[in-house]
Design a protein around this motif. Structure first.
Motif, PDB file in Angstrom:
ATOM      1  N   PRO A   6       0.841  -1.398  -0.151  1.00 17.10           N
ATOM      2  CA  PRO A   6      -0.039  -0.012   0.039  1.00 17.10           C
ATOM      3  C   PRO A   6       0.693   1.205   0.155  1.00 17.10           C
ATOM      4  O   PRO A   6       1.664   1.229   0.619  1.00 17.10           O
ATOM      5  N   SER A   7       0.457   2.220  -0.813  1.00 19.68           N
ATOM      6  CA  SER A   7       1.325   3.475  -1.057  1.00 19.68           C
ATOM      7  C   SER A   7       0.658   4.468   0.042  1.00 19.68           C
ATOM      8  O   SER A   7      -0.426   5.000   0.012  1.00 19.68           O
ATOM      9  N   ILE A   8       1.511   5.136   0.904  1.00 19.16           N
ATOM     10  CA  ILE A   8       0.887   5.810   1.970  1.00 19.16           C
ATOM     11  C   ILE A   8       0.686   7.375   1.488  1.00 19.16           C
ATOM     12  O   ILE A   8       0.101   8.152   1.993  1.00 19.16           O
ATOM     13  N   ILE A  33       6.542   3.679   0.374  1.00 22.37           N
ATOM     14  CA  ILE A  33       6.813   5.181   0.805  1.00 22.37           C
ATOM     15  C   ILE A  33       7.340   5.803  -0.382  1.00 22.37           C
ATOM     16  O   ILE A  33       8.388   5.934  -0.774  1.00 22.37           O
ATOM     17  N   ASP A  34       6.551   6.909  -0.936  1.00 18.52           N
ATOM     18  CA  ASP A  34       6.839   7.782  -2.045  1.00 18.52           C
ATOM     19  C   ASP A  34       7.380   9.035  -1.551  1.00 18.52           C
ATOM     20  O   ASP A  34       6.956  10.018  -0.961  1.00 18.52           O
ATOM     21  N   VAL A  35       8.679   9.113  -2.131  1.00 22.07           N
ATOM     22  CA  VAL A  35       9.392  10.374  -1.642  1.00 22.07           C
ATOM     23  C   VAL A  35       9.685  11.213  -2.930  1.00 22.07           C
ATOM     24  O   VAL A  35      10.284  10.743  -4.026  1.00 22.07           O
ATOM     25  N   PRO A 140       5.563   9.011 -12.972  1.00 19.74           N
ATOM     26  CA  PRO A 140       5.480   9.094 -11.576  1.00 19.74           C
ATOM     27  C   PRO A 140       5.354  10.840 -11.243  1.00 19.74           C
ATOM     28  O   PRO A 140       5.250  11.527 -11.917  1.00 19.74           O
ATOM     29  N   GLY A 141       4.914  10.830 -10.106  1.00 19.94           N
ATOM     30  CA  GLY A 141       4.620  12.148  -9.535  1.00 19.94           C
ATOM     31  C   GLY A 141       3.291  12.290  -8.867  1.00 19.94           C
ATOM     32  O   GLY A 141       2.915  13.291  -8.174  1.00 19.94           O
ATOM     33  N   PHE A 142       2.054  11.538  -8.979  1.00 20.35           N
ATOM     34  CA  PHE A 142       0.919  11.506  -8.235  1.00 20.35           C
ATOM     35  C   PHE A 142       0.206  10.571  -8.284  1.00 20.35           C
ATOM     36  O   PHE A 142       0.348   9.501  -9.098  1.00 20.35           O
ATOM     37  N   GLY A 143      -0.692  10.384  -7.203  1.00 21.47           N
ATOM     38  CA  GLY A 143      -1.458   9.242  -7.048  1.00 21.47           C
ATOM     39  C   GLY A 143      -2.828   9.352  -7.891  1.00 21.47           C
ATOM     40  O   GLY A 143      -2.889  10.273  -8.498  1.00 21.47           O
ATOM     41  N   GLY A 144      -3.403   8.288  -8.162  1.00 22.55           N
ATOM     42  CA  GLY A 144      -4.753   8.430  -8.563  1.00 22.55           C
ATOM     43  C   GLY A 144      -4.769   8.538 -10.126  1.00 22.55           C
ATOM     44  O   GLY A 144      -5.780   8.791 -10.835  1.00 22.55           O
ATOM     45  N   GLN A 145      -3.535   8.207 -10.797  1.00 23.61           N
ATOM     46  CA  GLN A 145      -3.712   8.200 -12.258  1.00 23.61           C
ATOM     47  C   GLN A 145      -3.993   6.880 -12.920  1.00 23.61           C
ATOM     48  O   GLN A 145      -3.995   6.016 -12.230  1.00 23.61           O
ATOM     49  N   VAL A 173       5.096  -3.332  -9.353  1.00 29.12           N
ATOM     50  CA  VAL A 173       4.437  -2.438 -10.443  1.00 29.12           C
ATOM     51  C   VAL A 173       3.794  -1.423  -9.542  1.00 29.12           C
ATOM     52  O   VAL A 173       3.323  -1.595  -8.410  1.00 29.12           O
ATOM     53  N   ASP A 174       3.901  -0.095 -10.166  1.00 29.53           N
ATOM     54  CA  ASP A 174       3.286   1.143  -9.533  1.00 29.53           C
ATOM     55  C   ASP A 174       2.538   2.178 -10.286  1.00 29.53           C
ATOM     56  O   ASP A 174       3.270   2.682 -11.122  1.00 29.53           O
ATOM     57  N   GLY A 175       1.384   2.074  -9.926  1.00 32.18           N
ATOM     58  CA  GLY A 175       0.578   3.277 -10.566  1.00 32.18           C
ATOM     59  C   GLY A 175      -0.628   2.776 -11.163  1.00 32.18           C
ATOM     60  O   GLY A 175      -0.747   1.926 -12.196  1.00 32.18           O
ATOM     61  N   GLY A 176      -1.822   3.300 -10.812  1.00 31.58           N
ATOM     62  CA  GLY A 176      -3.039   3.049 -11.404  1.00 31.58           C
ATOM     63  C   GLY A 176      -3.486   1.402 -11.175  1.00 31.58           C
ATOM     64  O   GLY A 176      -4.365   0.999 -12.029  1.00 31.58           O
ATOM     65  N   ILE A 177      -2.955   0.844 -10.405  1.00 26.77           N
ATOM     66  CA  ILE A 177      -3.364  -0.699  -9.944  1.00 26.77           C
ATOM     67  C   ILE A 177      -4.625  -0.720  -8.991  1.00 26.77           C
ATOM     68  O   ILE A 177      -4.516  -0.194  -8.063  1.00 26.77           O
ATOM     69  N   ALA A 195      -0.320  -0.248  -4.372  1.00 23.90           N
ATOM     70  CA  ALA A 195      -1.752   0.451  -4.526  1.00 23.90           C
ATOM     71  C   ALA A 195      -1.775   1.545  -3.468  1.00 23.90           C
ATOM     72  O   ALA A 195      -1.806   1.303  -2.285  1.00 23.90           O
ATOM     73  N   GLY A 196      -2.104   2.726  -4.110  1.00 23.05           N
ATOM     74  CA  GLY A 196      -2.459   3.813  -3.239  1.00 23.05           C
ATOM     75  C   GLY A 196      -3.834   4.299  -3.081  1.00 23.05           C
ATOM     76  O   GLY A 196      -4.519   3.665  -2.094  1.00 23.05           O
ATOM     77  N   SER A 197      -4.542   4.863  -4.012  1.00 23.03           N
ATOM     78  CA  SER A 197      -5.741   5.009  -3.775  1.00 23.03           C
ATOM     79  C   SER A 197      -6.650   3.889  -3.727  1.00 23.03           C
ATOM     80  O   SER A 197      -7.847   3.965  -3.030  1.00 23.03           O
ATOM     81  N   ALA A 198      -6.414   2.995  -4.526  1.00 32.67           N
ATOM     82  CA  ALA A 198      -7.162   1.887  -4.428  1.00 32.67           C
ATOM     83  C   ALA A 198      -7.315   1.162  -3.044  1.00 32.67           C
ATOM     84  O   ALA A 198      -8.162   0.372  -2.813  1.00 32.67           O
TER      85      ALA A 198
HETATM   86  C1  DX5 Z   1       3.046   7.778  -8.269  1.00 32.25           C
HETATM   87  C2  DX5 Z   1       3.664   7.076  -6.925  1.00 32.25           C
HETATM   88  C3  DX5 Z   1       2.750   5.689  -6.657  1.00 32.25           C
HETATM   89  C4  DX5 Z   1       1.532   6.331  -6.132  1.00 32.25           C
HETATM   90  C5  DX5 Z   1       0.425   5.171  -6.802  1.00 32.25           C
HETATM   91  O1  DX5 Z   1       4.238   8.500  -8.626  1.00 32.25           O
HETATM   92  O2  DX5 Z   1       5.027   6.198  -7.271  1.00 32.25           O
HETATM   93  O3  DX5 Z   1       3.307   5.026  -5.780  1.00 32.25           O
HETATM   94  O4  DX5 Z   1       1.379   6.648  -4.761  1.00 32.25           O
HETATM   95  O5  DX5 Z   1      -0.964   5.670  -6.531  1.00 32.25           O
HETATM   96  P1  DX5 Z   1      -2.218   5.233  -7.176  1.00 32.25           P
HETATM   97  O6  DX5 Z   1      -2.133   3.520  -6.830  1.00 32.25           O
HETATM   98  O7  DX5 Z   1      -3.220   5.805  -6.658  1.00 32.25           O
HETATM   99  O8  DX5 Z   1      -2.022   5.252  -8.515  1.00 32.25           O
END
Ligand code: DX5
Ligand code: ZN
Length: 218
Positions: A6-8, A33-35, A140-145, A173-177, A195-198
């Motif tokens: 899970p992505s915080i 943890i996304d920095v 990369p850069g934002f969640g929820g894409q 894998v990271d993003g939109g899952i 998975a972040g938003s999900a």
């Molecule tokens: C995007 C980050 C991801 C993000 C994923 O730049 O690296 O880790 O939090 O978010 P979702 O799962 O909402 O696409």
């Protein structure tokens, strides 16, 4: 074994400790943890004090994804803050072998991330040195894409590369899952799912349980 990370970035930062506990208690193995530094990617996110704080209350594997330029400057500091895995972007490192070596010298596992448009050939001469490869499935850069469909073929090709060389490298894998496309990336060969938003929109505990049902089934 498949793992959920899970992505915080999508958690409630006013209740971060509770959100971390929720996903940990529900069985998630990694915490992603996304920095972000506002240079490699447009946005800023979090840094050492946040990681140190949650480290005191969690035994999950801390999977630190550095979306920052010239990450060599901070490898030791992220290891000291509690990272178990440090992943750097190939696009952000001038001397990638040196950076990967520095991560290992700091006593943590080393990952390399590739943006969706970066070819797998960037890994050709370094794959054997890595514990993990992170394929970005959004920019990369934002969640929820939205998941970029051309990444499915890239996951398949990387899986062939890892297995063909007889390696145990994690393929993350990271993003939109989401729950409705995670099976596709598992089938393509991913074994660590960010998975972040999900996870954090709605009932995080139930979302983790639902993801783990799909992950364990494989
Ligand atoms: C995007 C980050 C991801 C993000 C994923 O730049 O690296 O880790 O939090 O978010 P979702 O799962 O909402 O696409
Ligand atoms: Zn990430």
């Amino acid at each position: 074994m498949n793992k959920l990370a899970p992505s915080i970035l999508a958690a409630d930062f006013a209740a971060l400790g509770e959100d971390v506990k929720k996903v940990e208690n529900a069985g998630a193995q990694y915490l992603h943890i996304d920095v972000m530094d506002g240079a490699f990617v447009p946005s800023l996110s979090l840094g050492f004090p946040v990681i140190e704080s949650i480290r005191r209350n969690s035994i999950m594997v801390f999977d630190v994804h550095l979306m920052i330029c010239d990450p060599d400057r901070y490898i030791q500091a992220f290891a000291d803050a509690g990272a178990d895995i440090i992943t750097v972007h190939a696009e952000a490192c001038t001397h990638l072998n040196r950076t990967v070596a520095a991560i290992k010298e700091a006593g943590v596992k080393a990952g390399v991330a590739l943006n969706p448009a970066t070819p797998l050939s960037a890994l050709e001469y370094i794959l054997e040195d890595l514990d993990l490869v992170l394929l970005m499935t959004v920019n990369p850069g934002f969640g929820g894409q939205k998941y970029i469909e051309s990444c499915t073929r890239k996951i398949q090709e990387l899986r062939r590369m890892i297995d063909g060389r007889g390696l145990e490298t994690d393929l993350e894998v990271d993003g939109g899952i989401k729950l409705n496309n995670v099976q596709k990336v598992l089938d393509a060969g991913a074994n660590v799912i960010v998975a972040g938003s999900a996870v954090f929109s709605g009932d995080a505990q139930k979302n983790v349980e639902d993801f783990l049902k799909i992950l364990d089934a494989k």
